[in-house]
Motif scaffolding. Structure first.
Motif, PDB file in Angstrom:
ATOM      1  N   THR A  51       0.853  -1.185   0.000  1.00 50.09           N
ATOM      2  CA  THR A  51       0.000   0.000   0.000  1.00 50.09           C
ATOM      3  C   THR A  51       0.887   1.233   0.000  1.00 50.09           C
ATOM      4  O   THR A  51       1.755   1.387   0.868  1.00 50.09           O
ATOM      5  N   ASP A  52       0.687   2.086  -0.997  1.00 51.74           N
ATOM      6  CA  ASP A  52       1.443   3.332  -1.076  1.00 51.74           C
ATOM      7  C   ASP A  52       0.766   4.355  -0.159  1.00 51.74           C
ATOM      8  O   ASP A  52      -0.404   4.694  -0.351  1.00 51.74           O
ATOM      9  N   LEU A  53       1.488   4.850   0.838  1.00 53.31           N
ATOM     10  CA  LEU A  53       0.898   5.760   1.817  1.00 53.31           C
ATOM     11  C   LEU A  53       0.665   7.159   1.257  1.00 53.31           C
ATOM     12  O   LEU A  53      -0.222   7.875   1.728  1.00 53.31           O
ATOM     13  N   LYS A  54       1.404   7.535   0.217  1.00 54.44           N
ATOM     14  CA  LYS A  54       1.223   8.878  -0.349  1.00 54.44           C
ATOM     15  C   LYS A  54      -0.055   8.949  -1.192  1.00 54.44           C
ATOM     16  O   LYS A  54      -0.817   9.899  -1.096  1.00 54.44           O
ATOM     17  N   THR A  55      -0.277   7.930  -2.037  1.00 50.63           N
ATOM     18  CA  THR A  55      -1.423   7.971  -2.955  1.00 50.63           C
ATOM     19  C   THR A  55      -2.599   7.136  -2.464  1.00 50.63           C
ATOM     20  O   THR A  55      -3.716   7.326  -2.909  1.00 50.63           O
ATOM     21  N   GLY A  56      -2.355   6.199  -1.587  1.00 51.48           N
ATOM     22  CA  GLY A  56      -3.418   5.325  -1.098  1.00 51.48           C
ATOM     23  C   GLY A  56      -3.717   4.154  -2.028  1.00 51.48           C
ATOM     24  O   GLY A  56      -4.712   3.455  -1.865  1.00 51.48           O
TER      25      GLY A  56
END
Length: 87
Positions: free
Chosen positions: A36-41
């Motif tokens: 899961t990319d925390l910047k883009t979700g």
């Protein structure tokens, strides 16, 4: 007689396969969250399913093959008897 038994085996194996396919689903797709990319979700998901034939489907397949064998061998012997009768 072999042809009738062969047709019975073919019909029985097809009906068994369709009933098992409708009522019992052994091949379930599983999904697993990879990242899961925390910047883009954005979440990356991996879908997995088993690659082989499930063991429960082997019996209808073998019954179908046996039925085809009975149908084809019964037809050959009948053709040979007819040819021998006319010669």
């Amino acid at each position: 007689m072999k042809r009738a038994v062969g047709m019975f085996f073919i019909i029985q194996s097809l009906l068994t396969y369709f009933i098992m396919d409708a009522l019992y689903a052994p091949l379930k797709v599983t999904d697993e969250i990879i990242d899961t990319d925390l910047k883009t979700g954005v979440t990356t998901v991996s879908y997995e399913s088993p690659g082989g034939i499930h063991l429960i489907y082997v019996i209808p397949i073998l019954t179908f093959i046996l039925g085809m064998y009975f149908v084809l061998t019964g037809k050959k012997k009948r053709e040979l008897k007819i040819q021998h009768f006319y010669n």
